[in-house]
Design an enzyme around this catalytic site. Structure first.
Site, PDB file in Angstrom:
ATOM      1  N   GLY A  10      23.489  45.488  44.532  1.00  0.00           N
ATOM      2  CA  GLY A  10      24.663  44.618  44.420  1.00  0.00           C
ATOM      3  C   GLY A  10      24.758  43.661  45.591  1.00  0.00           C
ATOM      4  O   GLY A  10      23.856  43.588  46.438  1.00  0.00           O
ATOM      5  N   ASP A  31      20.671  52.246  41.891  1.00  0.00           N
ATOM      6  CA  ASP A  31      21.562  51.319  41.183  1.00  0.00           C
ATOM      7  C   ASP A  31      21.338  51.430  39.672  1.00  0.00           C
ATOM      8  O   ASP A  31      20.221  51.683  39.225  1.00  0.00           O
ATOM      9  CB  ASP A  31      21.274  49.875  41.633  1.00  0.00           C
ATOM     10  CG  ASP A  31      22.490  48.971  41.506  1.00  0.00           C
ATOM     11  OD1 ASP A  31      23.007  48.539  42.548  1.00  0.00           O
ATOM     12  OD2 ASP A  31      22.925  48.717  40.371  1.00  0.00           O
ATOM     13  N   ILE A  61      22.073  63.848  40.754  1.00  0.00           N
ATOM     14  CA  ILE A  61      20.696  63.539  41.151  1.00  0.00           C
ATOM     15  C   ILE A  61      20.383  64.336  42.418  1.00  0.00           C
ATOM     16  O   ILE A  61      21.269  64.548  43.253  1.00  0.00           O
ATOM     17  CB  ILE A  61      20.506  62.014  41.387  1.00  0.00           C
ATOM     18  CG1 ILE A  61      19.043  61.682  41.693  1.00  0.00           C
ATOM     19  CG2 ILE A  61      21.432  61.469  42.466  1.00  0.00           C
ATOM     20  CD1 ILE A  61      18.715  60.190  41.651  1.00  0.00           C
ATOM     21  N   TYR A 143      40.400  50.678  39.130  1.00  0.00           N
ATOM     22  CA  TYR A 143      39.701  50.424  40.400  1.00  0.00           C
ATOM     23  C   TYR A 143      40.493  50.995  41.572  1.00  0.00           C
ATOM     24  O   TYR A 143      39.968  51.787  42.363  1.00  0.00           O
ATOM     25  CB  TYR A 143      39.515  48.918  40.563  1.00  0.00           C
ATOM     26  CG  TYR A 143      38.726  48.506  41.793  1.00  0.00           C
ATOM     27  CD1 TYR A 143      37.353  48.717  41.872  1.00  0.00           C
ATOM     28  CD2 TYR A 143      39.360  47.886  42.862  1.00  0.00           C
ATOM     29  CE1 TYR A 143      36.634  48.320  42.996  1.00  0.00           C
ATOM     30  CE2 TYR A 143      38.642  47.485  43.985  1.00  0.00           C
ATOM     31  CZ  TYR A 143      37.284  47.707  44.051  1.00  0.00           C
ATOM     32  OH  TYR A 143      36.569  47.310  45.164  1.00  0.00           O
ATOM     33  N   LYS A 147      39.451  54.343  43.615  1.00  0.00           N
ATOM     34  CA  LYS A 147      39.082  54.306  45.037  1.00  0.00           C
ATOM     35  C   LYS A 147      39.991  55.216  45.856  1.00  0.00           C
ATOM     36  O   LYS A 147      39.568  55.794  46.863  1.00  0.00           O
ATOM     37  CB  LYS A 147      39.164  52.874  45.564  1.00  0.00           C
ATOM     38  CG  LYS A 147      38.083  51.955  45.011  1.00  0.00           C
ATOM     39  CD  LYS A 147      36.726  52.243  45.640  1.00  0.00           C
ATOM     40  CE  LYS A 147      35.684  51.210  45.221  1.00  0.00           C
ATOM     41  NZ  LYS A 147      34.375  51.446  45.836  1.00  0.00           N
ATOM     42  N   ARG A 184      35.095  36.343  40.631  1.00  0.00           N
ATOM     43  CA  ARG A 184      35.884  36.393  41.863  1.00  0.00           C
ATOM     44  C   ARG A 184      36.152  34.973  42.333  1.00  0.00           C
ATOM     45  O   ARG A 184      35.462  34.023  41.975  1.00  0.00           O
ATOM     46  CB  ARG A 184      35.150  37.192  42.942  1.00  0.00           C
ATOM     47  CG  ARG A 184      35.187  38.672  42.638  1.00  0.00           C
ATOM     48  CD  ARG A 184      34.668  39.498  43.793  1.00  0.00           C
ATOM     49  NE  ARG A 184      33.271  39.828  43.637  1.00  0.00           N
ATOM     50  CZ  ARG A 184      32.653  40.782  44.332  1.00  0.00           C
ATOM     51  NH1 ARG A 184      33.324  41.484  45.220  1.00  0.00           N
ATOM     52  NH2 ARG A 184      31.376  41.034  44.145  1.00  0.00           N
TER      53      ARG A 184
HETATM   54  P1  NAD Z   1      28.727  44.435  43.279  1.00  0.00           P
HETATM   55  O1  NAD Z   1      29.289  44.502  41.906  1.00  0.00           O
HETATM   56  O2  NAD Z   1      27.876  43.259  43.628  1.00  0.00           O
HETATM   57  O3  NAD Z   1      27.900  45.739  43.622  1.00  0.00           O
HETATM   58  C1  NAD Z   1      28.136  46.998  43.047  1.00  0.00           C
HETATM   59  C2  NAD Z   1      26.795  47.629  42.724  1.00  0.00           C
HETATM   60  O4  NAD Z   1      27.012  48.950  42.210  1.00  0.00           O
HETATM   61  C3  NAD Z   1      26.020  46.860  41.658  1.00  0.00           C
HETATM   62  O5  NAD Z   1      24.674  46.710  42.051  1.00  0.00           O
HETATM   63  C4  NAD Z   1      26.156  47.736  40.415  1.00  0.00           C
HETATM   64  O6  NAD Z   1      25.080  47.561  39.515  1.00  0.00           O
HETATM   65  C5  NAD Z   1      26.207  49.124  41.034  1.00  0.00           C
HETATM   66  N1  NAD Z   1      26.878  50.127  40.197  1.00  0.00           N
HETATM   67  C6  NAD Z   1      28.084  50.032  39.580  1.00  0.00           C
HETATM   68  N2  NAD Z   1      28.378  51.175  38.936  1.00  0.00           N
HETATM   69  C7  NAD Z   1      27.324  52.028  39.162  1.00  0.00           C
HETATM   70  C8  NAD Z   1      27.035  53.351  38.760  1.00  0.00           C
HETATM   71  N3  NAD Z   1      27.877  54.056  37.981  1.00  0.00           N
HETATM   72  N4  NAD Z   1      25.879  53.913  39.175  1.00  0.00           N
HETATM   73  C9  NAD Z   1      24.992  53.210  39.957  1.00  0.00           C
HETATM   74  N5  NAD Z   1      25.214  51.948  40.351  1.00  0.00           N
HETATM   75  C10 NAD Z   1      26.372  51.367  39.959  1.00  0.00           C
HETATM   76  O7  NAD Z   1      29.972  44.542  44.273  1.00  0.00           O
HETATM   77  P2  NAD Z   1      30.056  44.398  45.857  1.00  0.00           P
HETATM   78  O8  NAD Z   1      30.968  43.293  46.145  1.00  0.00           O
HETATM   79  O9  NAD Z   1      28.702  44.413  46.454  1.00  0.00           O
HETATM   80  O10 NAD Z   1      30.824  45.755  46.233  1.00  0.00           O
HETATM   81  C11 NAD Z   1      30.114  46.881  46.710  1.00  0.00           C
HETATM   82  C12 NAD Z   1      31.104  47.973  47.073  1.00  0.00           C
HETATM   83  O11 NAD Z   1      32.023  47.503  48.064  1.00  0.00           O
HETATM   84  C13 NAD Z   1      31.931  48.480  45.911  1.00  0.00           C
HETATM   85  O12 NAD Z   1      32.098  49.875  46.011  1.00  0.00           O
HETATM   86  C14 NAD Z   1      33.252  47.776  46.099  1.00  0.00           C
HETATM   87  O13 NAD Z   1      34.320  48.499  45.541  1.00  0.00           O
HETATM   88  C15 NAD Z   1      33.345  47.690  47.611  1.00  0.00           C
HETATM   89  N6  NAD Z   1      34.213  46.575  48.024  1.00  0.00           N
HETATM   90  C16 NAD Z   1      33.802  45.280  47.936  1.00  0.00           C
HETATM   91  C17 NAD Z   1      34.641  44.262  48.306  1.00  0.00           C
HETATM   92  C18 NAD Z   1      34.226  42.814  48.266  1.00  0.00           C
HETATM   93  O14 NAD Z   1      35.022  41.932  48.601  1.00  0.00           O
HETATM   94  N7  NAD Z   1      33.021  42.466  47.897  1.00  0.00           N
HETATM   95  C19 NAD Z   1      35.942  44.556  48.743  1.00  0.00           C
HETATM   96  C20 NAD Z   1      36.334  45.875  48.789  1.00  0.00           C
HETATM   97  C21 NAD Z   1      35.466  46.885  48.436  1.00  0.00           C
HETATM   98  N1  UDP Z   2      41.768  33.611  41.635  1.00  0.00           N
HETATM   99  C1  UDP Z   2      42.030  32.300  41.282  1.00  0.00           C
HETATM  100  N2  UDP Z   2      41.122  31.647  40.506  1.00  0.00           N
HETATM  101  C2  UDP Z   2      39.948  32.215  40.101  1.00  0.00           C
HETATM  102  C3  UDP Z   2      39.676  33.549  40.479  1.00  0.00           C
HETATM  103  C4  UDP Z   2      40.617  34.229  41.238  1.00  0.00           C
HETATM  104  O1  UDP Z   2      43.071  31.732  41.624  1.00  0.00           O
HETATM  105  O2  UDP Z   2      39.169  31.527  39.414  1.00  0.00           O
HETATM  106  C5  UDP Z   2      42.748  34.312  42.483  1.00  0.00           C
HETATM  107  C6  UDP Z   2      43.157  35.696  41.993  1.00  0.00           C
HETATM  108  O3  UDP Z   2      44.247  35.601  41.092  1.00  0.00           O
HETATM  109  C7  UDP Z   2      43.537  36.371  43.301  1.00  0.00           C
HETATM  110  C8  UDP Z   2      42.602  35.743  44.327  1.00  0.00           C
HETATM  111  O4  UDP Z   2      42.143  34.525  43.740  1.00  0.00           O
HETATM  112  O5  UDP Z   2      44.864  36.058  43.655  1.00  0.00           O
HETATM  113  C9  UDP Z   2      41.406  36.622  44.673  1.00  0.00           C
HETATM  114  O6  UDP Z   2      40.801  37.023  43.461  1.00  0.00           O
HETATM  115  P1  UDP Z   2      39.465  37.875  43.398  1.00  0.00           P
HETATM  116  O7  UDP Z   2      39.232  38.193  41.956  1.00  0.00           O
HETATM  117  O8  UDP Z   2      38.379  37.187  44.134  1.00  0.00           O
HETATM  118  O9  UDP Z   2      39.768  39.207  44.231  1.00  0.00           O
HETATM  119  P2  UDP Z   2      41.023  40.198  44.386  1.00  0.00           P
HETATM  120  O10 UDP Z   2      41.367  40.059  45.816  1.00  0.00           O
HETATM  121  O11 UDP Z   2      42.157  39.773  43.525  1.00  0.00           O
HETATM  122  O12 UDP Z   2      40.482  41.514  44.005  1.00  0.00           O
END
Ligand code: NAD
Ligand code: UDP
Length: 309
Positions: A10, A31, A61, A143, A147, A184
């Site tokens: 991811g 993944d 696993i 979600y 979490k 996003r």
């Molecule tokens: P992402 O969707 O790019 O990555 C998630 C990865 O997990 C993907 O590669 C997906 O294929 C894999 N995955 C999902 N379900 C799975 C399962 N059941 N088994 C195996 N693999 C699985 O998202 P990301 O932004 O890289 O987020 C990674 C982690 O960080 C997540 O746990 C997310 O909740 C957390 N997180 C991210 C953000 C952010 O802003 N990006 C914010 C808060 C928390």
């Molecule tokens: N958002 C937006 N336009 C878009 C996508 C998201 O205005 O095309 C807004 C969404 O409603 C939220 C913020 O941007 O208030 C961040 O959204 P995102 O989905 O990136 O992450 P979140 O923090 O809500 O999980």
């Protein structure tokens, strides 16, 4: 060390795999490719210290590893709401499976939690001792509550079984390798601006977020895993707060786009404001973000531009 990164294909996971390989570790990337892609890690496949396993963490696993970064879980609202039951299973059954492994092989395990555990927060900025304001029955609950249970499981395996756990609460993070179609705000606004399409601001755009560049986040993650006397939870994010409307304008300026801003309905339970208090990370990890939003956005814009050539 041999290190397992679940969700390693991811966005964040693939940056983490790169970082850990760079430090000389063996990395096992696990993944199911729900939202991750092989493109994110294809450049690592020739590295003898890198191993890729297609597996779903909701299934058990057996692996022998020293450290586990549990990042598997869809993170974008569009993706995690696509199959909400599966999202809950990933955070609950998946985390139980990874904790079971950590217990069996005595590995330290770090859980990627989220600012979403604070829900639509009533205190601002958010500190780790705030218990949150989460709707348990809404469309974001799969979600958020998933979490929250994952955090509970981490703490109970720690108290009950002595598992060596770490919990980080990640705030909105962005950068290269985000999926173009993940819905996003960062990927939407940049791809819309680059294509000259309308920029879709949800609601009036006065909700706020605080965006952290991925290299800063990865630094914080690695420091937390290496921290000896502190298990968290700890907030990791960039405290620079912006309204979504200001953010849309910033993207238009940085891309030089002729796109117009349009307004669309605000999704249910969309948090009104979000900003991390990162004092604890500063105190315990000597960590703070160093990449400015402009600098990080330029790199991200370059990345999305390169995909469109
Ligand atoms: P992402 O969707 O790019 O990555 C998630 C990865 O997990 C993907 O590669 C997906 O294929 C894999 N995955 C999902 N379900 C799975 C399962 N059941 N088994 C195996 N693999 C699985 O998202 P990301 O932004 O890289 O987020 C990674 C982690 O960080 C997540 O746990 C997310 O909740 C957390 N997180 C991210 C953000 C952010 O802003 N990006 C914010 C808060 C928390
Ligand atoms: N958002 C937006 N336009 C878009 C996508 C998201 O205005 O095309 C807004 C969404 O409603 C939220 C913020 O941007 O208030 C961040 O959204 P995102 O989905 O990136 O992450 P979140 O923090 O809500 O999980």
């Amino acid at each position: 060390m041999r290190i397992l990164v679940t969700g390693g294909a991811g966005f964040i996971g693939s940056h983490l795999c790169e970082r850990l390989l760079g430090e000389g570790h063996e990395v096992v990337c696990l993944d199911n490719f729900f939202t991750g892609t092989k493109n994110n890690i294809s450049h690592l496949l020739d590295n003898h210290s890198f191993e890729l396993i297609r597996h779903d963490i909701t299934e058990p696993i057996l692996l022998e590893v020293d450290r586990i970064y549990n990042f598997a879980c869809p993170a974008s609202p569009v993706h995690y709401q696509y199959n909400p039951v599966k999202t809950v299973k990933t955070s609950v059954m998946g985390t139980i499976n990874m904790l079971g492994m950590a217990k069996r092989v005595r590995a330290r395990i770090l859980q990627a939690s989220t600012s979403e555990v604070y829900g639509d927060p009533q205190i601002h900025p958010q500190t780790e001792d705030y218990w949150g304001n989460v709707n348990p029955i809404g469309i974001r609950s799969c979600y958020d509550e998933g979490k929250r249970v994952a955090e509970t499981l981490m703490m109970d395996y720690h108290r009950q079984n002595g598992v060596d756990v770490r919990i980080i609460r990640i705030f909105n993070t962005y950068g290269p390798k985000m999926a173009e179609n993940d819905g996003r705000v960062v990927s939407n606004f940049i791809t819309q601006a680059l294509r000259g399409e309308d920029i879709t601001v949800y609601g009036e755009g006065n909700q706020t977020r605080s965006f952290c560049y991925v290299s800063d986040l990865v630094e914080g993650i690695v420091r937390m895993m290496g921290c000896e006397n502190f298990i968290g939870p700890v907030n990791l994010g960039n405290p620079t707060e912006t309204t979504i409307l200001e953010f849309a304008e910033k993207i238009i300026n940085l891309t030089g786009s002729s796109s117009k801003i349009i307004f669309k309905p605000l999704p249910a339970d969309d948090p009104k404001q979000r900003q991390p208090d990162i004092s604890l990370a500063g105190e315990k990890l000597a960590w703070e973000p160093v990449v400015s939003v402009e600098e990080g956005l330029k790199k991200t814009i370059d990345y999305f531009s390169s995909l469109m050539v």
